[in-house]
Design a protein around this motif. Structure first.
Motif, PDB file in Angstrom:
ATOM      1  N   LEU A 286     113.985 -82.779 -65.946  1.00 39.95           N
ATOM      2  CA  LEU A 286     112.971 -82.670 -64.890  1.00 39.95           C
ATOM      3  C   LEU A 286     113.474 -81.591 -63.934  1.00 39.95           C
ATOM      4  CD1 LEU A 286     110.295 -83.995 -63.901  1.00 39.95           C
ATOM      5  CD2 LEU A 286     111.691 -85.412 -62.395  1.00 39.95           C
ATOM      6  N   THR A 287     112.712 -80.495 -63.845  1.00 37.60           N
ATOM      7  CA  THR A 287     113.199 -79.307 -63.143  1.00 37.60           C
ATOM      8  C   THR A 287     112.331 -78.985 -61.947  1.00 37.60           C
ATOM      9  OG1 THR A 287     113.899 -78.477 -65.298  1.00 37.60           O
ATOM     10  CG2 THR A 287     113.932 -76.919 -63.477  1.00 37.60           C
ATOM     11  N   SER A 288     112.973 -78.655 -60.822  1.00 35.85           N
ATOM     12  CA  SER A 288     112.240 -78.322 -59.605  1.00 35.85           C
ATOM     13  C   SER A 288     111.682 -76.906 -59.678  1.00 35.85           C
ATOM     14  CB  SER A 288     113.155 -78.445 -58.380  1.00 35.85           C
ATOM     15  OG  SER A 288     114.014 -77.320 -58.299  1.00 35.85           O
ATOM     16  N   ARG A 289     110.871 -76.575 -58.703  1.00 33.80           N
ATOM     17  CA  ARG A 289     110.287 -75.239 -58.593  1.00 33.80           C
ATOM     18  C   ARG A 289     111.363 -74.155 -58.535  1.00 33.80           C
ATOM     19  NH1 ARG A 289     106.424 -73.661 -53.454  1.00 33.80           N
ATOM     20  NH2 ARG A 289     106.637 -71.405 -53.595  1.00 33.80           N
ATOM     21  N   ASN A 290     112.516 -74.502 -57.964  1.00 36.41           N
ATOM     22  CA  ASN A 290     113.625 -73.544 -57.844  1.00 36.41           C
ATOM     23  C   ASN A 290     114.617 -73.637 -58.996  1.00 36.41           C
ATOM     24  OD1 ASN A 290     112.625 -72.602 -55.356  1.00 36.41           O
ATOM     25  ND2 ASN A 290     113.582 -74.330 -54.297  1.00 36.41           N
ATOM     26  N   GLY A 291     114.250 -74.364 -60.031  1.00 34.58           N
ATOM     27  CA  GLY A 291     115.099 -74.437 -61.216  1.00 34.58           C
ATOM     28  C   GLY A 291     116.209 -75.459 -61.154  1.00 34.58           C
TER      29      GLY A 291
ATOM     30  N   LEU B  73     105.195 -81.553 -69.189  1.00 30.84           N
ATOM     31  CA  LEU B  73     104.210 -81.995 -68.194  1.00 30.84           C
ATOM     32  C   LEU B  73     104.485 -81.314 -66.864  1.00 30.84           C
ATOM     33  CD1 LEU B  73     104.304 -85.848 -68.940  1.00 30.84           C
ATOM     34  CD2 LEU B  73     102.570 -84.225 -69.720  1.00 30.84           C
ATOM     35  N   ASP B  74     103.423 -80.972 -66.158  1.00 34.76           N
ATOM     36  CA  ASP B  74     103.534 -80.363 -64.831  1.00 34.76           C
ATOM     37  C   ASP B  74     103.082 -81.383 -63.795  1.00 34.76           C
ATOM     38  OD1 ASP B  74     103.810 -78.615 -62.755  1.00 34.76           O
ATOM     39  OD2 ASP B  74     102.181 -77.278 -63.340  1.00 34.76           O
ATOM     40  N   GLY B  75     103.843 -81.517 -62.719  1.00 32.36           N
ATOM     41  CA  GLY B  75     103.468 -82.517 -61.728  1.00 32.36           C
ATOM     42  C   GLY B  75     104.200 -82.363 -60.414  1.00 32.36           C
ATOM     43  N   GLU B  76     104.134 -83.412 -59.607  1.00 27.21           N
ATOM     44  CA  GLU B  76     104.774 -83.454 -58.290  1.00 27.21           C
ATOM     45  C   GLU B  76     105.552 -84.768 -58.194  1.00 27.21           C
ATOM     46  OE1 GLU B  76     104.951 -81.420 -54.334  1.00 27.21           O
ATOM     47  OE2 GLU B  76     104.065 -80.848 -56.246  1.00 27.21           O
ATOM     48  N   LEU B  77     106.812 -84.651 -57.829  1.00 22.56           N
ATOM     49  CA  LEU B  77     107.651 -85.834 -57.636  1.00 22.56           C
ATOM     50  C   LEU B  77     107.494 -86.290 -56.190  1.00 22.56           C
ATOM     51  CD1 LEU B  77     109.822 -87.646 -59.005  1.00 22.56           C
ATOM     52  CD2 LEU B  77     111.532 -86.076 -58.102  1.00 22.56           C
ATOM     53  N   VAL B  78     107.033 -87.525 -55.990  1.00 24.86           N
ATOM     54  CA  VAL B  78     106.696 -87.965 -54.639  1.00 24.86           C
ATOM     55  C   VAL B  78     107.144 -89.402 -54.399  1.00 24.86           C
ATOM     56  CG1 VAL B  78     104.631 -86.507 -54.659  1.00 24.86           C
ATOM     57  CG2 VAL B  78     104.396 -88.910 -55.200  1.00 24.86           C
TER      58      VAL B  78
ATOM     59  N   GLY C  25     105.573 -83.458 -51.972  1.00 23.42           N
ATOM     60  CA  GLY C  25     106.842 -83.830 -52.568  1.00 23.42           C
ATOM     61  C   GLY C  25     107.541 -82.624 -53.154  1.00 23.42           C
ATOM     62  N   PHE C  26     108.179 -82.820 -54.319  1.00 22.47           N
ATOM     63  CA  PHE C  26     108.865 -81.734 -55.023  1.00 22.47           C
ATOM     64  C   PHE C  26     108.077 -81.391 -56.287  1.00 22.47           C
ATOM     65  CE2 PHE C  26     113.168 -83.600 -53.451  1.00 22.47           C
ATOM     66  CZ  PHE C  26     112.981 -83.018 -52.206  1.00 22.47           C
ATOM     67  N   ARG C  27     107.679 -80.127 -56.420  1.00 25.79           N
ATOM     68  CA  ARG C  27     107.040 -79.693 -57.664  1.00 25.79           C
ATOM     69  C   ARG C  27     108.044 -79.873 -58.794  1.00 25.79           C
ATOM     70  NH1 ARG C  27     103.003 -75.880 -58.713  1.00 25.79           N
ATOM     71  NH2 ARG C  27     102.394 -76.095 -60.910  1.00 25.79           N
ATOM     72  N   ALA C  28     107.602 -80.437 -59.913  1.00 28.37           N
ATOM     73  CA  ALA C  28     108.535 -80.791 -60.982  1.00 28.37           C
ATOM     74  C   ALA C  28     107.881 -80.615 -62.347  1.00 28.37           C
ATOM     75  CB  ALA C  28     109.003 -82.235 -60.809  1.00 28.37           C
ATOM     76  N   ILE C  29     108.623 -80.004 -63.276  1.00 22.80           N
ATOM     77  CA  ILE C  29     108.155 -79.862 -64.657  1.00 22.80           C
ATOM     78  C   ILE C  29     109.059 -80.693 -65.557  1.00 22.80           C
ATOM     79  CG2 ILE C  29     107.905 -78.271 -66.597  1.00 22.80           C
ATOM     80  CD1 ILE C  29     106.923 -76.179 -64.643  1.00 22.80           C
ATOM     81  N   LEU C  30     108.435 -81.585 -66.332  1.00 23.63           N
ATOM     82  CA  LEU C  30     109.162 -82.464 -67.242  1.00 23.63           C
ATOM     83  C   LEU C  30     109.173 -81.866 -68.644  1.00 23.63           C
ATOM     84  CD1 LEU C  30     110.477 -85.338 -67.792  1.00 23.63           C
ATOM     85  CD2 LEU C  30     108.180 -86.019 -68.530  1.00 23.63           C
ATOM     86  N   ASP C  31     110.363 -81.680 -69.208  1.00 21.57           N
ATOM     87  CA  ASP C  31     110.533 -81.275 -70.612  1.00 21.57           C
ATOM     88  C   ASP C  31     111.218 -82.400 -71.348  1.00 21.57           C
ATOM     89  OD1 ASP C  31     109.696 -78.410 -71.186  1.00 21.57           O
ATOM     90  OD2 ASP C  31     110.827 -78.131 -69.336  1.00 21.57           O
ATOM     91  N   TRP C  32     110.605 -82.827 -72.453  1.00 23.61           N
ATOM     92  CA  TRP C  32     111.164 -83.919 -73.248  1.00 23.61           C
ATOM     93  C   TRP C  32     111.059 -83.532 -74.711  1.00 23.61           C
ATOM     94  CZ3 TRP C  32     109.203 -89.695 -72.684  1.00 23.61           C
ATOM     95  CH2 TRP C  32     110.101 -90.549 -73.333  1.00 23.61           C
TER      96      TRP C  32
ATOM     97  N   PHE D   7     106.170 -92.381 -76.906  1.00 26.01           N
ATOM     98  CA  PHE D   7     106.135 -90.937 -76.653  1.00 26.01           C
ATOM     99  C   PHE D   7     106.578 -90.113 -77.868  1.00 26.01           C
ATOM    100  CE2 PHE D   7     105.905 -91.735 -72.007  1.00 26.01           C
ATOM    101  CZ  PHE D   7     105.033 -90.731 -71.652  1.00 26.01           C
ATOM    102  N   LYS D   8     107.345 -90.736 -78.752  1.00 27.58           N
ATOM    103  CA  LYS D   8     107.992 -89.989 -79.843  1.00 27.58           C
ATOM    104  C   LYS D   8     107.033 -89.094 -80.643  1.00 27.58           C
ATOM    105  CE  LYS D   8     111.506 -91.967 -81.848  1.00 27.58           C
ATOM    106  NZ  LYS D   8     112.313 -92.863 -82.721  1.00 27.58           N
ATOM    107  N   PRO D   9     105.824 -89.560 -81.016  1.00 28.54           N
ATOM    108  CA  PRO D   9     104.923 -88.682 -81.788  1.00 28.54           C
ATOM    109  C   PRO D   9     104.451 -87.450 -81.018  1.00 28.54           C
ATOM    110  CG  PRO D   9     104.205 -90.985 -81.872  1.00 28.54           C
ATOM    111  CD  PRO D   9     105.245 -90.894 -80.816  1.00 28.54           C
ATOM    112  N   PHE D  10     104.622 -87.440 -79.695  1.00 27.09           N
ATOM    113  CA  PHE D  10     104.083 -86.345 -78.881  1.00 27.09           C
ATOM    114  C   PHE D  10     105.167 -85.369 -78.416  1.00 27.09           C
ATOM    115  CE2 PHE D  10     101.449 -90.160 -78.310  1.00 27.09           C
ATOM    116  CZ  PHE D  10     100.271 -89.698 -78.871  1.00 27.09           C
ATOM    117  N   LEU D  11     106.403 -85.550 -78.920  1.00 23.60           N
ATOM    118  CA  LEU D  11     107.499 -84.647 -78.554  1.00 23.60           C
ATOM    119  C   LEU D  11     107.537 -83.467 -79.524  1.00 23.60           C
ATOM    120  CD1 LEU D  11     110.330 -87.251 -77.771  1.00 23.60           C
ATOM    121  CD2 LEU D  11     108.525 -86.395 -76.262  1.00 23.60           C
ATOM    122  N   PRO D  12     107.983 -82.284 -79.055  1.00 22.25           N
ATOM    123  CA  PRO D  12     108.326 -81.889 -77.691  1.00 22.25           C
ATOM    124  C   PRO D  12     107.112 -81.894 -76.755  1.00 22.25           C
ATOM    125  CG  PRO D  12     109.260 -80.355 -79.292  1.00 22.25           C
ATOM    126  CD  PRO D  12     108.272 -81.201 -80.022  1.00 22.25           C
ATOM    127  N   LEU D  13     107.392 -82.284 -75.508  1.00 28.82           N
ATOM    128  CA  LEU D  13     106.334 -82.475 -74.515  1.00 28.82           C
ATOM    129  C   LEU D  13     106.724 -81.776 -73.217  1.00 28.82           C
ATOM    130  CD1 LEU D  13     103.708 -84.291 -73.851  1.00 28.82           C
ATOM    131  CD2 LEU D  13     105.346 -85.923 -72.906  1.00 28.82           C
TER     132      LEU D  13
END
Length: 611
Positions: free
Chosen positions: A40-45, A74-79, A26-33, A66-72
């Motif tokens: 949600l940002t792709s490998r190419n920004g 995550l590294d993953g793959e969008l598929v 799929g698309f490599r994706a990094i989630l910032d929250w 999720f609120k207690p764990f922000l800023p968060l």
């Protein structure tokens, strides 16, 4: 930020202190929250949430958790998940190109994608980059558990954020990836830190290559690509081109041979007649081109005429090696355009769903050596000519086949074993592994009786808090399964329950149901054969085909499908696989249910009642 990347390896990445994850396509994706918002940002920004709004919508339903764990981060793959081990590259590509907001919204609702998370980089504002991989993975699992998210990959559930599990056993995961036709595996060193933008040798990607036997048709002088083809009905069918994988001396020899044997040449290409055969490995066919092709070896043992489109299709489906499919064009059904090749490919595609129900069971098959055009016969004994890899178990002088792997399943398919029948227990079980009710109406026109019986049984199961699964028989009836824990109950125990259900059905509607053994005395009533559930008896396996005129399949159902609209003829070879891809497998949780089935209190009540 630039993600950490794995290095490609062609060697088995089996090492001590390494872990193994499914590699999704799929698309490599990094989630910032954080408190300001979500990205949600792709490998190419590039921002991905405008194209995939369903991810944000899902995450916001857990905003408070999720609120207690922000800023968060995550590294993953969008598929787009086809099954727990495979993403469909072509679907995610199409989604990524959509421009219309209306179409994006429609697809997000109709065919949502998943964010498969495999790493935790920041939690509650605390960076974890320097933590070793194993520790980050533990923290990621804890996060999912604290939020209340499931930790098993479920393609057809609404949970669009899913956890990628780390396996300690390479072979355990690889077997699943091959069976489900996944892209491959990423091996990760236990103590590896997360290093931004680095292609690391502490992460290795090992791909589930497919192989094609093909020939060279031309050479592109401008970029060094070799163009490839196969024969389809004696015409050259182009399949793409290859550049990588050659050793310098191999590439030089191939270029020289092409120049010496050119048929014609223009400013860009040198063309040759089919003569040089190659084996090329690739990931999949995408837009009629090989994806990520790599040269594997020269095939001096092949003639170009042997490099056919038909062979290409078989190789594309990752059929087991060294297993020749004989007479693939043989027609099997009179009124349906189904050839032997179609049946073999059905078995390959359905194998992840069939094999769990054949595993460690004494197999009885019904073979149709001439398809539906000739006589069929039952086969219990393994034939003398069976290859060595076919496992057997001798019971009372019968050498039963035990079909535990894909190679045996495809071999049986090549023998035109159409129906697969299994007992109610495994070779390791003492007593039944499940209870099965076979609801077989007197004719296909009386299928409504099977529906009526199934719904009445479901009412009882619900009242007793028992978990049941239902499937069609593939002929004219329905079959209800209750999974049981192994080595816990006897057939005498289960007969108490099947007898109780039979009596209940007759008490509710004696004009519709009977336990009369003699056919002549049954009339038009459905026979409730509770005695059939016993040691040595068999039932057709889920997703087995049936030797009837419509190429029926014993098809697992969702309970909500069981109503007066259901038809016994609905499911066959041509639509069952599409159904799984669209809606999932209704028997997906079958084996997990065995340990939580609350059958003991019901059995104790029936024993007290009998006593």
């Amino acid at each position: 930020m630039k993600p950490m990347l794995p290095s490609l390896t062609f060697e088995l990445p089996i090492h001590s202190d390494w872990y193994y994850e499914v590699k999704y396509d799929g698309f490599r994706a990094i989630l910032d929250w954080n408190t300001q918002g979500m990205e949600l940002t792709s490998r190419n920004g590039k921002p991905l949430l405008p194209q995939f709004p369903e991810i944000k919508e899902f995450l916001l339903t857990y905003k408070e958790e999720f609120k207690p764990f922000l800023p968060l981060r995550l590294d993953g793959e969008l598929v787009f998940l086809e099954n727990p081990y495979k993403g469909i590259f072509s679907t995610i590509q199409v989604r990524g190109r959509l421009k219309s907001g209306k179409k994006i919204s429609e697809q997000a609702s109709k065919s949502p994608c998943h964010l498969m998370v495999f790493d935790l980089l920041i939690i509650s504002g605390n960076p974890l980059y320097s933590f070793n991989f194993h520790k980050r993975k533990k923290e990621l699992l804890k996060l999912f558990q604290k939020i209340g998210l499931g930790t098993e990959v479920e393609p057809h559930e609404h949970q669009l954020l899913q956890l990628v599990e780390a396996y300690s056993d390479f072979n355990d995961l690889w077997e699943k990836v091959v069976l489900y036709d996944g892209e491959g595996i990423v091996a990760k060193y236990k103590n590896s830190p997360w290093e931004e933008g680095k292609r690391s040798t502490q992460w290795l990607k090992y791909k589930n290559w497919k192989y094609v036997s093909c020939f060279v048709t031309s050479y592109d002088k401008t970029n060094g690509y070799f163009y490839l083809g196969v024969y389809n009905n004696k015409k050259i069918h182009p399949i793409g081109q290859v550049l990588f994988g050659f050793k310098p001396e191999e590439k030089q020899a191939l270029q020289q041979t092409i120049k010496q044997n050119l048929q014609r040449e223009d400013s860009q290409f040198i063309y040759v007649l089919p003569a040089i055969c190659l084996e090329v490995k690739y990931l999949e066919l995408y837009e009629n081109q090989l994806r990520e092709p790599h040269f594997d070896r020269f095939r001096f043992d092949l003639e170009p005429s042997e490099c056919t489109y038909e062979r290409f299709i078989f190789q594309q489906k990752n059929l087991p090696e060294n297993l020749d499919i004989t007479h693939p064009d043989k027609p099997l059904w009179e009124k349906l355009n189904i050839k032997k090749a179609d049946y073999i490919l059905y078995l390959r595609e359905a194998s992840p769903y069939i094999l769990p129900f054949l595993k460690n069971r004494l197999l009885t098959v019904i073979r149709y050596p001439h398809g539906m055009f000739g006589e069929a016969f039952y086969q219990k004994n393994c034939p003398d000519y069976a290859p060595e890899y076919v496992q057997t178990r001798n019971i009372e002088g019968i050498d039963y086949i035990v079909c535990n792997d894909l190679k045996t399943l495809i071999w049986l398919g090549n023998q035109l074993a159409i129906e697969f029948h299994v007992p109610f227990q495994t070779i390791n079980s003492i007593g039944p592994s499940e209870i099965v009710f076979d609801l077989d109406p007197p004719s296909k026109d009386a299928f409504h009786l099977a529906i009526k019986a199934a719904l009445l049984i479901k009412e009882v199961l619900d009242q007793l808090q028992l978990i049941g699964f239902i499937k069609t028989s593939g002929n004219k009836g329905l079959q209800i399964y209750l999974p049981l824990p192994e080595n816990t109950y006897s057939y005498d125990d289960t007969r108490l329950f099947t007898g109780f259900i039979a009596e209940y059905l007759i008490s509710k509607d004696p004009d519709s149901f009977t336990i009369e053994r003699l056919k002549k005395n049954r009339g038009n009533r459905l026979y409730v054969d509770y005695v059939q559930h016993g040691e040595g008896k068999t039932i057709v396996a889920p997703y087995s085909m049936r030797g009837n005129e419509r190429a029926g399949v014993a098809t697992p159902l969702f309970w909500e499908e069981v109503d007066e609209k259901l038809e016994s003829v609905s499911f066959n070879l041509e639509n069952v696989l599409h159904r799984i891809r669209k809606s999932g497998d209704p028997f997906h949780h079958y084996f997990q249910t065995k340990q939580i089935q609350p059958f003991t209190p019901v059995l104790e009540f029936l024993k007290q009642k009998k006593g």
